[in-house]
Scaffold this motif. Structure first.
Motif: not given
Length: 271
Positions: A54-79
């Protein structure tokens, strides 16, 4: 479009940056968004990622951001993370494997469990997430414009320096070697694989040493160029490797460390 824009633009590209709510990951994500990319920001703390996007989308830049939870500490989390990415895009131009953990303890008490934990996130997850996202990277790759993978190494993976972070320094050396290995394997697929080997930057991981301006100045005093890294140092490297400018570079371990990787205390003839 100017020559510079043409050379360094990432307009229209889709990227995933892991661990991007703070530190170097956030710096890289910010650069990509400012230069026109759509960036997925994922880390264990989903609310933080949504807030940062949300903060990055407020910069008025030409790109855009989308944030969500993503864990890489296990095989199931990576899946689960791969599923989230595939639900959002059919191709991935840029993957930045930035998520990482460290562990510090004296040699005598350094715990057995700190090896599996640190190698799991810093090395195993880099390999496994990259492999699982290969169909999306393949979909974006072309002869003229390869897909890009950037792994986060460290000056500690280049220099024999532990500072009580034994599993961290070994894991980053492994990241550098894995980067070179995958660069060769993926070249035929038109996917470049490079690594950053940063020196000290302000981040959550280095907050114990760089959290205040005074601490940052002190740490910077140990760096040949006399300061710690800044967001622009990461931005420049990111845009170089992800744009047309870096399309012929693969298997590189890029030092972003103010000269620390060539620093030593040796003298041969001079006293």
């Amino acid at each position: 479009m100017s020559y510079l824009d043409e050379l360094f633009s990432v307009t229209g590209k889709t990227a995933l940056v892991t661990g991007a709510a703070t530190g170097i990951g956030r710096m890289a994500a910010t650069a990509l968004i400012k230069a026109g990319a759509s960036v997925m920001i994922a880390s264990r703390k989903g609310e933080d990622c949504i807030k940062v996007a949300s903060e990055l989308n407020g910069l008025g830049a030409s790109g855009q951001a989308e944030g969500f939870a993503g864990d890489v500490s296990s095989e199931a989390a990576i899946a689960a993370l791969v599923g989230e990415v595939k639900a959002r895009t059919g191709k991935l131009d840029i993957l930045i494997n930035n998520a990482g953990v460290s562990w510090g303890a004296p040699l005598e008490s350094f715990p057995y469990s700190a090896w599996a934990k640190v190698f799991g996130v810093n090395v195993t997850a880099v390999f496994h997430l990259t492999r699982e996202l290969l169909p999306l990277l393949d979909a974006a790759a072309s002869d003229e414009d390869p897909a890009r993978v950037i792994n986060l190494g460290s000056v500690m993976g280049t220099q024999p320096l532990a500072d009580d972070a034994y599993s961290y320094t070994a894991s980053k050396a492994a990241v550098h070697h894995l980067t070179r290995t995958l660069a060769l394997e993926f070249a035929g697929r038109r996917i470049t694989v490079n690594a950053f080997a940063p020196g000290p930057f302000q981040s959550r991981m280095t907050a114990f040493a760089t959290g205040t301006d005074e601490q940052a100045r002190h740490v910077g005093g140990h760096v040949p160029i006399g300061r710690i890294g800044t967001p622009d140092d990461i931005a420049g490297a990111t845009l170089y490797l992800c744009s047309r400018a870096g399309s012929y570079v693969t298997g590189a371990i890029l030092p972003i460390d103010g000269g620390q990787s060539v620093q030593h205390g040796l003298t041969l003839f001079k006293e």
